[in-house]
Enzyme design. Structure first.
Site, mmCIF file in Angstrom:
data_model
loop_
_atom_site.group_PDB
_atom_site.id
_atom_site.type_symbol
_atom_site.label_atom_id
_atom_site.label_comp_id
_atom_site.label_asym_id
_atom_site.label_seq_id
_atom_site.Cartn_x
_atom_site.Cartn_y
_atom_site.Cartn_z
ATOM 1 C CG HIS A 6 -52.089 -68.918 62.766
ATOM 2 N ND1 HIS A 6 -50.966 -68.569 63.484
ATOM 3 C CD2 HIS A 6 -51.693 -69.059 61.479
ATOM 4 C CE1 HIS A 6 -49.932 -68.473 62.664
ATOM 5 N NE2 HIS A 6 -50.338 -68.780 61.444
ATOM 6 N NE ARG A 7 -47.890 -70.950 63.035
ATOM 7 C CZ ARG A 7 -46.765 -70.321 63.348
ATOM 8 N NH1 ARG A 7 -46.075 -70.705 64.404
ATOM 9 N NH2 ARG A 7 -46.285 -69.348 62.613
ATOM 10 C CD GLU A 33 -52.201 -71.749 58.822
ATOM 11 O OE1 GLU A 33 -51.243 -71.570 58.075
ATOM 12 O OE2 GLU A 33 -52.047 -71.938 60.064
ATOM 13 C CG ASP A 35 -48.176 -74.044 59.107
ATOM 14 O OD1 ASP A 35 -48.487 -73.189 58.268
ATOM 15 O OD2 ASP A 35 -48.252 -73.857 60.344
ATOM 16 C CG HIS A 48 -44.693 -72.642 61.325
ATOM 17 N ND1 HIS A 48 -43.456 -72.029 61.341
ATOM 18 C CD2 HIS A 48 -45.501 -71.833 60.602
ATOM 19 C CE1 HIS A 48 -43.538 -70.886 60.675
ATOM 20 N NE2 HIS A 48 -44.761 -70.744 60.217
ATOM 21 C CD GLU A 108 -48.462 -71.531 55.289
ATOM 22 O OE1 GLU A 108 -49.033 -71.191 56.342
ATOM 23 O OE2 GLU A 108 -47.341 -71.120 54.957
ATOM 24 C CE LYS A 110 -45.455 -72.673 56.978
ATOM 25 N NZ LYS A 110 -45.375 -71.215 56.799
ATOM 26 C CG ASP A 228 -51.412 -67.409 67.147
ATOM 27 O OD1 ASP A 228 -51.543 -68.060 66.088
ATOM 28 O OD2 ASP A 228 -50.434 -66.653 67.377
HETATM 29 O O1 G3P Z 1 -51.360 -69.361 56.405
HETATM 30 C C1 G3P Z 1 -51.319 -68.180 57.128
HETATM 31 C C2 G3P Z 1 -50.080 -68.109 57.979
HETATM 32 O O2 G3P Z 1 -50.000 -69.285 58.724
HETATM 33 C C3 G3P Z 1 -48.814 -67.925 57.181
HETATM 34 O O3 G3P Z 1 -47.680 -67.760 57.983
HETATM 35 O O4 G3P Z 1 -45.617 -68.528 59.049
HETATM 36 O O5 G3P Z 1 -47.755 -68.650 60.303
HETATM 37 O O6 G3P Z 1 -47.330 -70.202 58.404
HETATM 38 P P1 G3P Z 1 -47.081 -68.841 58.972
HETATM 39 MG MG MG Z 2 -49.239 -71.222 58.312
#
Ligand code: G3P
Ligand code: MG
Length: 241
Positions: A6-7, A33, A35, A48, A108, A110, A228
């Site tokens: 994640h990120r 993943e 953003d 993000h 993702e 945004k 994470d």
């Molecule tokens: O894409 C999954 C998750 O990343 C969505 O929430 O705020 O971490 O981008 P956020």
């Molecule tokens: Mg995200």
């Protein structure tokens, strides 16, 4: 169950930086993943928040700065001094790292706060240019953007993102249309998920950093988790199987 960093590997490295993505690329996990926002001069950058205040040594909105202006800032020191050379990555720079691996990629968009004009089209063009269509899913809380992606590139997987507890998510997904559902951890274990999973729709859950949730999500039939701590989760899942 598929693990997505994640990120990038954001628990061990500054989120959404090349350092975090190189760490994720090193791991034999399923995916990653990240953003995306749009700069003042129309470049897709990986970050993000709408502003750079939390993850850099400066302040201001991404949409109000050019790429050259943004590239001057330090996006690593807020996490640790050892990452002081990290700058804001272009989407292309991140994709270049993963064009060398076989990871599944979750971009993702945004655009749910600022409706960045042309962002979905630009992201699709970049994925196509890099020939990553077959292993990319484009997601967003902005379901208009999800709709646009499917319209212009039907072969690219899309996902609708939700924070809320949903009633009849399957019909909503079909209406957009979107291929997959990306949902927050508390909502993933609600009864409404049963139909979605039974229908064979991919459901991926954010953000799962504790091993104790994995068993429950497995029982629900969840396809993947965003974490994470991808290495820690990978070791845990390998030990269990
Ligand atoms: O894409 C999954 C998750 O990343 C969505 O929430 O705020 O971490 O981008 P956020
Ligand atoms: Mg995200």
């Amino acid at each position: 169950m598929n693990i997505y960093a994640h990120r990038g590997s954001s628990g061990t490295h500054p989120e959404n930086t090349l350092a975090a993505f190189r760490e994720a690329a090193r791991l034999p996990i399923y995916g990653v993943e990240f953003d995306v926002h749009l700069t003042k001069d129309g470049e897709l950058v990986v970050i993000h928040d709408e502003t750079i205040a939390r993850t850099s040594d400066s302040t201001g909105f991404v949409k109000d700065m050019t790429l050259a202006e943004l590239k001057a800032f330090d996006f690593g020191s807020w996490f640790s001094d050892e990452f002081q050379d990290e700058t804001i990555p272009l989407l292309q720079e991140v994709l270049e790292i993963f064009s060398e691996t076989s990871h599944h990629l979750n971009i993702e968009l945004k655009s749910d706060i600022f409706p960045y004009e042309g962002m979905a089209e630009k992201a699709v063009a970049m994925v196509q240019k890099m020939k990553l269509d077959a292993r990319t899913v484009i997601s967003s809380f902005d379901h208009e953007a999800v709709q646009t992606v499917k319209k212009i590139a039907p072969n690219i997987e899309t996902a609708a993102l939700f924070m809320e507890v949903l009633v009849d998510p399957l019909n909503y997904l079909r209406n957009i249309p979107a291929d997959a559902l990306h949902i927050s951890l508390p909502s993933a274990v609600r009864p409404s998920m049963r139909n979605v999973v039974e229908d064979g729709v991919a459901v991926r859950v954010f953000t799962v950093n504790e091993e104790k949730y994995v068993e429950t999500l497995n029982k629900v039939g969840i396809t993947g988790i965003f974490t994470d701590y991808p290495e820690k989760m990978m070791i845990y899942l390998n030990r269990k199987s």
